[in-house]
Design a protein around this motif. Structure first.
Motif, PDB file in Angstrom:
ATOM      1  N   SER A 199     -20.275 -11.952 -29.359  1.00  0.00           N
ATOM      2  CA  SER A 199     -20.841 -10.838 -28.601  1.00  0.00           C
ATOM      3  C   SER A 199     -21.148  -9.700 -29.565  1.00  0.00           C
ATOM      4  CB  SER A 199     -19.854 -10.383 -27.527  1.00  0.00           C
ATOM      5  OG  SER A 199     -20.434  -9.378 -26.719  1.00  0.00           O
ATOM      6  N   SER A 200     -22.323  -9.109 -29.408  1.00  0.00           N
ATOM      7  CA  SER A 200     -22.778  -8.061 -30.316  1.00  0.00           C
ATOM      8  C   SER A 200     -21.924  -6.803 -30.205  1.00  0.00           C
ATOM      9  CB  SER A 200     -24.241  -7.732 -29.991  1.00  0.00           C
ATOM     10  OG  SER A 200     -24.713  -6.748 -30.873  1.00  0.00           O
ATOM     11  N   MET A 201     -21.681  -6.173 -31.355  1.00  0.00           N
ATOM     12  CA  MET A 201     -20.928  -4.923 -31.402  1.00  0.00           C
ATOM     13  C   MET A 201     -21.855  -3.828 -31.919  1.00  0.00           C
ATOM     14  SD  MET A 201     -17.199  -6.072 -32.877  1.00  0.00           S
ATOM     15  CE  MET A 201     -17.704  -5.871 -34.567  1.00  0.00           C
ATOM     16  N   GLY A 202     -21.588  -2.603 -31.517  1.00  0.00           N
ATOM     17  CA  GLY A 202     -22.418  -1.487 -31.947  1.00  0.00           C
ATOM     18  C   GLY A 202     -22.099  -1.006 -33.350  1.00  0.00           C
ATOM     19  N   ASP A 203     -20.882  -1.279 -33.824  1.00  0.00           N
ATOM     20  CA  ASP A 203     -20.493  -0.824 -35.160  1.00  0.00           C
ATOM     21  C   ASP A 203     -19.438  -1.760 -35.727  1.00  0.00           C
ATOM     22  OD1 ASP A 203     -17.876  -0.041 -34.145  1.00  0.00           O
ATOM     23  OD2 ASP A 203     -18.875   1.697 -33.283  1.00  0.00           O
ATOM     24  N   ARG A 204     -19.143  -1.545 -37.003  1.00  0.00           N
ATOM     25  CA  ARG A 204     -18.131  -2.368 -37.660  1.00  0.00           C
ATOM     26  C   ARG A 204     -16.816  -1.596 -37.680  1.00  0.00           C
ATOM     27  NH1 ARG A 204     -18.124  -4.954 -43.789  1.00  0.00           N
ATOM     28  NH2 ARG A 204     -16.121  -5.964 -43.555  1.00  0.00           N
ATOM     29  N   GLU A 205     -16.151  -1.589 -36.558  1.00  0.00           N
ATOM     30  CA  GLU A 205     -14.867  -0.913 -36.417  1.00  0.00           C
ATOM     31  C   GLU A 205     -13.878  -1.879 -35.772  1.00  0.00           C
ATOM     32  OE1 GLU A 205     -13.785   2.067 -37.355  1.00  0.00           O
ATOM     33  OE2 GLU A 205     -15.709   2.625 -38.233  1.00  0.00           O
ATOM     34  N   PRO A 206     -12.663  -2.003 -36.302  1.00  0.00           N
ATOM     35  CA  PRO A 206     -11.670  -2.900 -35.702  1.00  0.00           C
ATOM     36  C   PRO A 206     -11.417  -2.630 -34.223  1.00  0.00           C
ATOM     37  CG  PRO A 206     -10.961  -2.234 -37.868  1.00  0.00           C
ATOM     38  CD  PRO A 206     -12.168  -1.405 -37.545  1.00  0.00           C
ATOM     39  N   ARG A 207     -11.467  -1.340 -33.798  1.00  0.00           N
ATOM     40  CA  ARG A 207     -11.269  -1.035 -32.372  1.00  0.00           C
ATOM     41  C   ARG A 207     -12.383  -1.670 -31.543  1.00  0.00           C
ATOM     42  NH1 ARG A 207     -10.576   4.297 -32.263  1.00  0.00           N
ATOM     43  NH2 ARG A 207      -8.369   4.243 -31.799  1.00  0.00           N
ATOM     44  N   THR A 208     -13.622  -1.608 -32.039  1.00  0.00           N
ATOM     45  CA  THR A 208     -14.743  -2.224 -31.331  1.00  0.00           C
ATOM     46  C   THR A 208     -14.569  -3.740 -31.282  1.00  0.00           C
ATOM     47  OG1 THR A 208     -16.143  -0.446 -32.202  1.00  0.00           O
ATOM     48  CG2 THR A 208     -17.262  -2.304 -31.190  1.00  0.00           C
ATOM     49  N   THR A 209     -14.052  -4.315 -32.368  1.00  0.00           N
ATOM     50  CA  THR A 209     -13.765  -5.759 -32.390  1.00  0.00           C
ATOM     51  C   THR A 209     -12.769  -6.109 -31.287  1.00  0.00           C
ATOM     52  OG1 THR A 209     -14.128  -5.831 -34.790  1.00  0.00           O
ATOM     53  CG2 THR A 209     -12.932  -7.678 -33.824  1.00  0.00           C
ATOM     54  N   ALA A 210     -11.688  -5.329 -31.181  1.00  0.00           N
ATOM     55  CA  ALA A 210     -10.663  -5.577 -30.157  1.00  0.00           C
ATOM     56  C   ALA A 210     -11.245  -5.436 -28.750  1.00  0.00           C
ATOM     57  CB  ALA A 210      -9.489  -4.620 -30.349  1.00  0.00           C
ATOM     58  N   GLU A 211     -12.070  -4.420 -28.531  1.00  0.00           N
ATOM     59  CA  GLU A 211     -12.682  -4.210 -27.213  1.00  0.00           C
ATOM     60  C   GLU A 211     -13.620  -5.354 -26.845  1.00  0.00           C
ATOM     61  OE1 GLU A 211     -14.674  -0.457 -27.442  1.00  0.00           O
ATOM     62  OE2 GLU A 211     -12.814   0.710 -27.456  1.00  0.00           O
TER      63      GLU A 211
END
Length: 197
Positions: free
Chosen positions: A167-179
């Motif tokens: 699933s696409s993420m808006g940025d390269r941040e571990p929090r975004t990865t977890a979400e």
């Protein structure tokens, strides 16, 4: 004498330099992330109302048996964040989240991770991959997992499915990865619940 003073000054400079490198400067704090699934809509069915379910301890592929969040930049890279960690190992979190949401669904008489007696059904999971994937300017979260729902008395598999989605993420941040991984996992659990109708 000048040679001795130069040697002493060099030794002092080296000592100060090492002190700064070994903790004299400020260091980044370790950050921890967890999997959390929003409320899932459960199907209306009474088929399992009097049944007990045990969510067994999930298994995970050896490469992911750690708390470090994995990221990849190609099929050949396999790297870990040093200071961005899962709050506990992914297989423990995934089993716990599944147990919590199946319990909240009200579809079963009880849902336990440690059965107090012989359950009627078991849910098992094997995590194949849980990672951040960086492809050029695009970032994705990937969760590959196999879920198996079976009767305990006959060992008959009632439902089984392997999921593997990015699933696409808006940025390269571990929090975004977890979400993003949490959202994928929520979709997988929702599909499992629909299969119970």
């Amino acid at each position: 004498m000048i040679h001795k003073i130069t040697l002493i000054l060099f030794t002092l400079a080296l000592a100060f330099s090492l002190t700064a490198c070994l903790g004299g400067g400020s260091s980044e704090p370790t950050k921890y992330y967890t999997i959390a699934v929003e409320k899932i809509s459960a199907p209306a069915t009474d088929s399992y109302k009097d049944k007990r379910l045990q969510v067994r301890k999930f298994t995970i592929e050896p490469a992911y048996q750690r708390a470090n969040i994995v990221y990849r930049e190609s099929a050949y890279d396999f790297m870990f964040y040093d200071l961005d960690l899962w709050a506990s190992r992914p297989e423990h979190m995934m089993a716990q989240v599944a147990s919590e949401y199946l319990n909240q669904s009200g579809l079963f008489k009880s849902v336990e991770t440690k059965a107090s007696g012989k359950p009627d059904y078991e849910l098992l999971g094997n995590i194949v991959a849980i990672e951040e994937v960086d492809e050029g300017s695009s970032q994705y979260a990937r969760l590959a997992i196999q879920l198996t729902f079976k009767k305990t008395d006959s060992d008959e598999v009632v439902w089984e499915q392997t999921f593997d989605e990015k699933s696409s993420m808006g940025d390269r941040e571990p929090r975004t990865t977890a979400e993003t991984i949490s959202k994928l996992y929520g979709q997988y659990i929702e599909q499992f619940l629909k299969s119970l109708q």
